[in-house]
Scaffold this active site. Structure first.
Site, PDB file in Angstrom:
ATOM      1  N   HIS A  17       1.065  -1.007  -0.025  1.00 41.26           N
ATOM      2  CA  HIS A  17      -0.081  -0.474  -0.085  1.00 41.26           C
ATOM      3  C   HIS A  17       1.125   1.311  -0.167  1.00 41.26           C
ATOM      4  O   HIS A  17       0.648   2.493  -0.633  1.00 41.26           O
ATOM      5  CB  HIS A  17      -1.027   0.056   1.388  1.00 41.26           C
ATOM      6  CG  HIS A  17      -1.921  -1.075   1.290  1.00 41.26           C
ATOM      7  ND1 HIS A  17      -1.750  -1.846   1.966  1.00 41.26           N
ATOM      8  CD2 HIS A  17      -2.936  -1.127   0.177  1.00 41.26           C
ATOM      9  CE1 HIS A  17      -2.710  -3.082   2.231  1.00 41.26           C
ATOM     10  NE2 HIS A  17      -3.652  -2.253   1.099  1.00 41.26           N
ATOM     11  N   LYS A  41     -16.236  -8.066   4.557  1.00 40.27           N
ATOM     12  CA  LYS A  41     -14.539  -7.723   5.596  1.00 40.27           C
ATOM     13  C   LYS A  41     -15.053  -7.207   7.060  1.00 40.27           C
ATOM     14  O   LYS A  41     -15.548  -6.353   7.122  1.00 40.27           O
ATOM     15  CB  LYS A  41     -13.593  -7.577   5.031  1.00 40.27           C
ATOM     16  CG  LYS A  41     -12.911  -8.407   3.645  1.00 40.27           C
ATOM     17  CD  LYS A  41     -12.049  -7.517   3.156  1.00 40.27           C
ATOM     18  CE  LYS A  41     -11.283  -7.589   2.497  1.00 40.27           C
ATOM     19  NZ  LYS A  41     -10.095  -7.150   1.582  1.00 40.27           N
TER      20      LYS A  41
HETATM   21  N1  COA Z   1       0.015  -4.126  -1.812  1.00 39.72           N
HETATM   22  C1  COA Z   1       0.178  -5.122  -0.872  1.00 39.72           C
HETATM   23  N2  COA Z   1      -1.908  -5.486  -0.791  1.00 39.72           N
HETATM   24  C2  COA Z   1      -2.814  -5.172  -1.429  1.00 39.72           C
HETATM   25  C3  COA Z   1      -2.366  -3.644  -2.256  1.00 39.72           C
HETATM   26  C4  COA Z   1      -1.033  -3.314  -2.305  1.00 39.72           C
HETATM   27  N3  COA Z   1      -1.200  -2.359  -3.611  1.00 39.72           N
HETATM   28  N4  COA Z   1      -3.297  -3.389  -2.794  1.00 39.72           N
HETATM   29  C5  COA Z   1      -4.544  -4.252  -2.468  1.00 39.72           C
HETATM   30  N5  COA Z   1      -3.961  -4.929  -1.714  1.00 39.72           N
HETATM   31  C6  COA Z   1      -4.864  -5.688  -0.714  1.00 39.72           C
HETATM   32  C7  COA Z   1      -5.402  -5.740   0.385  1.00 39.72           C
HETATM   33  O1  COA Z   1      -4.875  -5.488   1.769  1.00 39.72           O
HETATM   34  C8  COA Z   1      -6.450  -6.451   0.359  1.00 39.72           C
HETATM   35  O2  COA Z   1      -5.648  -7.462   1.011  1.00 39.72           O
HETATM   36  P1  COA Z   1      -7.361  -8.328   2.719  1.00 39.72           P
HETATM   37  O3  COA Z   1      -8.246  -8.916   1.035  1.00 39.72           O
HETATM   38  O4  COA Z   1      -6.435  -9.369   2.939  1.00 39.72           O
HETATM   39  O5  COA Z   1      -7.507  -7.030   2.777  1.00 39.72           O
HETATM   40  C9  COA Z   1      -6.675  -6.688  -0.849  1.00 39.72           C
HETATM   41  O6  COA Z   1      -6.334  -6.767  -1.621  1.00 39.72           O
HETATM   42  C10 COA Z   1      -8.271  -5.975  -1.420  1.00 39.72           C
HETATM   43  O7  COA Z   1      -7.599  -4.555  -1.202  1.00 39.72           O
HETATM   44  P2  COA Z   1      -9.056  -3.443  -1.687  1.00 39.72           P
HETATM   45  O8  COA Z   1      -9.171  -3.937  -3.468  1.00 39.72           O
HETATM   46  O9  COA Z   1      -8.302  -2.655  -1.592  1.00 39.72           O
HETATM   47  O10 COA Z   1     -10.023  -4.181  -0.893  1.00 39.72           O
HETATM   48  P3  COA Z   1     -10.131  -3.250   0.276  1.00 39.72           P
HETATM   49  O11 COA Z   1     -10.798  -4.120   0.704  1.00 39.72           O
HETATM   50  O12 COA Z   1      -9.095  -2.941   1.408  1.00 39.72           O
HETATM   51  O13 COA Z   1     -11.067  -1.847   0.285  1.00 39.72           O
HETATM   52  C11 COA Z   1     -12.704  -0.538  -0.419  1.00 39.72           C
HETATM   53  C12 COA Z   1     -12.341  -1.923  -0.192  1.00 39.72           C
HETATM   54  C13 COA Z   1     -12.533   0.083   1.577  1.00 39.72           C
HETATM   55  C14 COA Z   1     -11.615   0.326  -0.743  1.00 39.72           C
HETATM   56  C15 COA Z   1     -14.351  -0.101  -0.993  1.00 39.72           C
HETATM   57  O14 COA Z   1     -15.067  -2.064  -0.322  1.00 39.72           O
HETATM   58  C16 COA Z   1     -15.027   0.652  -0.736  1.00 39.72           C
HETATM   59  O15 COA Z   1     -14.664   1.583  -2.031  1.00 39.72           O
HETATM   60  N6  COA Z   1     -16.170   1.015   0.273  1.00 39.72           N
HETATM   61  C17 COA Z   1     -16.155   1.988   0.399  1.00 39.72           C
HETATM   62  C18 COA Z   1     -17.898   2.323   0.349  1.00 39.72           C
HETATM   63  C19 COA Z   1     -18.145   2.009  -1.358  1.00 39.72           C
HETATM   64  O16 COA Z   1     -18.140   3.259  -1.571  1.00 39.72           O
HETATM   65  N7  COA Z   1     -18.704   0.835  -1.790  1.00 39.72           N
HETATM   66  C20 COA Z   1     -18.533   0.451  -2.962  1.00 39.72           C
HETATM   67  C21 COA Z   1     -17.556   0.959  -3.497  1.00 39.72           C
HETATM   68  S1  COA Z   1     -17.996   0.701  -5.300  1.00 39.72           S
END
Ligand code: COA
Length: 171
Positions: A17, A41
């Site tokens: 990140h 989650k």
């Molecule tokens: N390096 C390392 N790990 C990474 C990464 C990177 N560059 N990018 C993503 N990851 C990992 C994250 O740690 C996460 O790991 P985990 O599943 O073990 O926790 C996984 O990849 C998924 O990451 P991401 O795609 O960013 O999902 P997220 O759950 O962290 O975030 C939100 C998703 C919160 C951004 C999304 O749900 C959101 O926008 N929520 C707000 C509500 C909303 O608007 N919802 C409608 C969206 S269309």
């Protein structure tokens, strides 16, 4: 002023990140790291803890700040006057999910673009749950998260079991 939002659940933040956040900081005037809710989650760290951990890692980046998003990301991006959502893409397997989110966010806020930065190859395999899992078994997470995060994560997840006494112990 070009503002970008880097969203995620950051549970906890990793070097992967941080690599994306640093690179975004070089491309935009201002970057907001948005600690958001993924309804699919259950988080292991509170929002306050996640924000505090990220803040400790970005202190040297003057144009980056951390905030919490309680509602829709698209609304938050509009409210902050940001023009882009920046996310990291690790592998092809990320693409379908990210593509769907990018299209949904575009529909909800047509003024903002989603930009994907390809992750550094060093962090291709990395995710927050991998870090939590390794920590839970007492493994070394120092290559995955900065030292201050490692200490916090280990304290939360690793409880070394006391060696069970064996019959010969008293002899
Ligand atoms: N390096 C390392 N790990 C990474 C990464 C990177 N560059 N990018 C993503 N990851 C990992 C994250 O740690 C996460 O790991 P985990 O599943 O073990 O926790 C996984 O990849 C998924 O990451 P991401 O795609 O960013 O999902 P997220 O759950 O962290 O975030 C939100 C998703 C919160 C951004 C999304 O749900 C959101 O926008 N929520 C707000 C509500 C909303 O608007 N919802 C409608 C969206 S269309």
């Amino acid at each position: 002023m070009k503002i970008a939002v880097c969203p995620g659940s950051f549970d906890p933040v990793t070097y992967g990140h941080l690599d994306i956040i640093r690179r975004a900081a070089g491309l935009f005037d201002q970057v907001i790291v948005a600690v958001s809710v993924n309804v699919d989650k259950k988080s292991s760290f509170t929002q306050e803890e996640r924000v505090s951990l990220i803040r400790q890692c970005i202190a040297d980046l003057p144009n980056v700040r951390v905030d919490v998003v309680h509602g829709l990301l698209a609304d938050y991006v509009r409210q902050e006057g940001a023009c882009a959502i920046v996310k990291g893409l690790r592998a092809v397997s990320d693409f379908e999910y990210e593509f769907q989110m990018a299209l949904a966010n575009k529909k909800l806020n047509p003024e903002a673009e989603t930009l994907f930065l390809t992750t550094d190859q060093k962090y291709m395999y990395l995710s927050s749950s991998i870090v939590r899992q390794i920590a839970g078994f007492g493994g070394d997470i120092s290559d995955f998260v900065p030292p201050q995060i490692a200490q916090f994560v280990m304290a939360r997840f690793y409880q070394p079991k006391e060696r069970e006494s064996e019959p010969n112990d008293s002899k």
